[in-house]
Design a protein around this motif. Structure first.
Motif, PDB file in Angstrom:
ATOM      1  N   THR A 114       3.613   4.175 -33.712  1.00 43.54           N
ATOM      2  CA  THR A 114       4.156   5.124 -32.739  1.00 43.54           C
ATOM      3  C   THR A 114       3.652   4.826 -31.330  1.00 43.54           C
ATOM      4  O   THR A 114       4.402   4.958 -30.366  1.00 43.54           O
ATOM      5  CB  THR A 114       3.828   6.587 -33.116  1.00 43.54           C
ATOM      6  OG1 THR A 114       2.423   6.773 -33.180  1.00 43.54           O
ATOM      7  CG2 THR A 114       4.473   6.974 -34.431  1.00 43.54           C
ATOM      8  N   ASP A 115       2.403   4.405 -31.225  1.00 39.95           N
ATOM      9  CA  ASP A 115       1.843   4.102 -29.907  1.00 39.95           C
ATOM     10  C   ASP A 115       2.493   2.867 -29.285  1.00 39.95           C
ATOM     11  O   ASP A 115       2.819   2.863 -28.092  1.00 39.95           O
ATOM     12  CB  ASP A 115       0.330   3.911 -29.996  1.00 39.95           C
ATOM     13  CG  ASP A 115      -0.412   5.205 -30.304  1.00 39.95           C
ATOM     14  OD1 ASP A 115       0.179   6.296 -30.150  1.00 39.95           O
ATOM     15  OD2 ASP A 115      -1.584   5.117 -30.714  1.00 39.95           O
ATOM     16  N   VAL A 116       2.696   1.820 -30.065  1.00 37.91           N
ATOM     17  CA  VAL A 116       3.297   0.614 -29.492  1.00 37.91           C
ATOM     18  C   VAL A 116       4.763   0.880 -29.126  1.00 37.91           C
ATOM     19  O   VAL A 116       5.264   0.345 -28.128  1.00 37.91           O
ATOM     20  CB  VAL A 116       3.116  -0.626 -30.406  1.00 37.91           C
ATOM     21  CG1 VAL A 116       4.125  -0.679 -31.526  1.00 37.91           C
ATOM     22  CG2 VAL A 116       3.189  -1.907 -29.578  1.00 37.91           C
ATOM     23  N   ILE A 117       5.436   1.718 -29.866  1.00 41.66           N
ATOM     24  CA  ILE A 117       6.805   2.092 -29.495  1.00 41.66           C
ATOM     25  C   ILE A 117       6.798   2.843 -28.165  1.00 41.66           C
ATOM     26  O   ILE A 117       7.643   2.593 -27.294  1.00 41.66           O
ATOM     27  CB  ILE A 117       7.487   2.906 -30.614  1.00 41.66           C
ATOM     28  CG1 ILE A 117       7.755   2.008 -31.828  1.00 41.66           C
ATOM     29  CG2 ILE A 117       8.795   3.533 -30.115  1.00 41.66           C
ATOM     30  CD1 ILE A 117       8.217   2.744 -33.069  1.00 41.66           C
ATOM     31  N   ALA A 118       5.846   3.740 -27.984  1.00 46.46           N
ATOM     32  CA  ALA A 118       5.717   4.451 -26.706  1.00 46.46           C
ATOM     33  C   ALA A 118       5.513   3.461 -25.565  1.00 46.46           C
ATOM     34  O   ALA A 118       6.105   3.599 -24.488  1.00 46.46           O
ATOM     35  CB  ALA A 118       4.566   5.447 -26.766  1.00 46.46           C
ATOM     36  N   TYR A 119       4.685   2.459 -25.792  1.00 48.84           N
ATOM     37  CA  TYR A 119       4.441   1.430 -24.778  1.00 48.84           C
ATOM     38  C   TYR A 119       5.717   0.637 -24.483  1.00 48.84           C
ATOM     39  O   TYR A 119       6.065   0.396 -23.332  1.00 48.84           O
ATOM     40  CB  TYR A 119       3.310   0.516 -25.244  1.00 48.84           C
ATOM     41  CG  TYR A 119       2.989  -0.607 -24.291  1.00 48.84           C
ATOM     42  CD1 TYR A 119       2.425  -0.343 -23.041  1.00 48.84           C
ATOM     43  CD2 TYR A 119       3.242  -1.929 -24.635  1.00 48.84           C
ATOM     44  CE1 TYR A 119       2.127  -1.373 -22.172  1.00 48.84           C
ATOM     45  CE2 TYR A 119       2.932  -2.965 -23.757  1.00 48.84           C
ATOM     46  CZ  TYR A 119       2.379  -2.680 -22.532  1.00 48.84           C
ATOM     47  OH  TYR A 119       2.080  -3.704 -21.660  1.00 48.84           O
ATOM     48  N   LEU A 120       6.434   0.243 -25.529  1.00 44.89           N
ATOM     49  CA  LEU A 120       7.692  -0.504 -25.338  1.00 44.89           C
ATOM     50  C   LEU A 120       8.700   0.304 -24.542  1.00 44.89           C
ATOM     51  O   LEU A 120       9.479  -0.259 -23.758  1.00 44.89           O
ATOM     52  CB  LEU A 120       8.276  -0.911 -26.685  1.00 44.89           C
ATOM     53  CG  LEU A 120       7.501  -1.956 -27.478  1.00 44.89           C
ATOM     54  CD1 LEU A 120       8.084  -2.117 -28.880  1.00 44.89           C
ATOM     55  CD2 LEU A 120       7.449  -3.282 -26.742  1.00 44.89           C
ATOM     56  N   LYS A 121       8.699   1.596 -24.726  1.00 48.55           N
ATOM     57  CA  LYS A 121       9.635   2.451 -23.997  1.00 48.55           C
ATOM     58  C   LYS A 121       9.417   2.386 -22.487  1.00 48.55           C
ATOM     59  O   LYS A 121      10.363   2.565 -21.724  1.00 48.55           O
ATOM     60  CB  LYS A 121       9.514   3.910 -24.467  1.00 48.55           C
ATOM     61  CG  LYS A 121      10.120   4.144 -25.815  1.00 48.55           C
ATOM     62  CD  LYS A 121       9.933   5.598 -26.250  1.00 48.55           C
ATOM     63  CE  LYS A 121      10.571   5.860 -27.579  1.00 48.55           C
ATOM     64  NZ  LYS A 121      10.352   7.244 -28.033  1.00 48.55           N
ATOM     65  N   THR A 122       8.200   2.106 -22.066  1.00 52.27           N
ATOM     66  CA  THR A 122       7.931   2.042 -20.619  1.00 52.27           C
ATOM     67  C   THR A 122       8.567   0.804 -20.003  1.00 52.27           C
ATOM     68  O   THR A 122       8.643   0.714 -18.769  1.00 52.27           O
ATOM     69  CB  THR A 122       6.415   2.072 -20.312  1.00 52.27           C
ATOM     70  OG1 THR A 122       5.794   0.892 -20.805  1.00 52.27           O
ATOM     71  CG2 THR A 122       5.763   3.314 -20.904  1.00 52.27           C
ATOM     72  N   PHE A 123       9.046  -0.125 -20.819  1.00 50.04           N
ATOM     73  CA  PHE A 123       9.698  -1.336 -20.327  1.00 50.04           C
ATOM     74  C   PHE A 123      11.178  -1.358 -20.684  1.00 50.04           C
ATOM     75  O   PHE A 123      11.800  -2.412 -20.705  1.00 50.04           O
ATOM     76  CB  PHE A 123       9.005  -2.582 -20.906  1.00 50.04           C
ATOM     77  CG  PHE A 123       7.587  -2.724 -20.426  1.00 50.04           C
ATOM     78  CD1 PHE A 123       7.310  -3.352 -19.227  1.00 50.04           C
ATOM     79  CD2 PHE A 123       6.537  -2.196 -21.166  1.00 50.04           C
ATOM     80  CE1 PHE A 123       6.001  -3.469 -18.769  1.00 50.04           C
ATOM     81  CE2 PHE A 123       5.231  -2.304 -20.709  1.00 50.04           C
ATOM     82  CZ  PHE A 123       4.965  -2.941 -19.519  1.00 50.04           C
TER      83      PHE A 123
END
Length: 127
Positions: A114-123
């Motif tokens: 879930t955290d890495v998906i949140a990070y990907l969303k910022t890009f």
């Protein structure tokens, strides 16, 4: 039997990530370091793996200039990378896309997913 186990793992990952954890972008940036040897998010340049810039909302297997496996291009037809698709894939890439060339075994901790998906969303422009 292995298909049943893969399906059960995928279902469990989906259930756990959908509501059990708040997404943490900073933690996702740390988790992404596991991916950064092969992928980038801050450029549209491909590395060993395709660029993940703009991955949210994009059809799997279509980044220009990257040679995907037939398994990935077949998998991507009619799909888009969203939270559910990414959750399943990141937890078990080879279980979700049989024949993928991605060597990474997956993220076993649903919180990391879930955290890495949140990070990907910022890009990504699609959220």
């Amino acid at each position: 039997m292995s298909r049943i186990i893969a399906a059960a793992c995928t279902a469990a990952a989906l259930l756990l990530s959908s509501s059990a954890f708040a997404q943490d972008v900073a933690a996702g940036e740390t988790v992404f370091k596991k991916c950064a040897a092969c992928h980038n998010v801050d450029s549209d340049k491909n590395k060993i793996g395709p660029s993940l810039q703009g991955v949210i909302g994009r059809q799997p297997g279509i980044v220009e200039g990257f040679k995907y496996s037939k398994a990935m291009t077949d998998f991507g037809a009619g799909k888009v990378w969203d939270d559910a698709q990414l959750t399943a894939y990141l937890a078990n890439p080879r279980g979700v896309v049989k024949g993928t060339r991605m060597a990474f075994v997956g993220l076993k901790d649903p919180k990391e997913v879930t955290d890495v998906i949140a990070y990907l969303k910022t890009f990504s422009t699609a959220q």
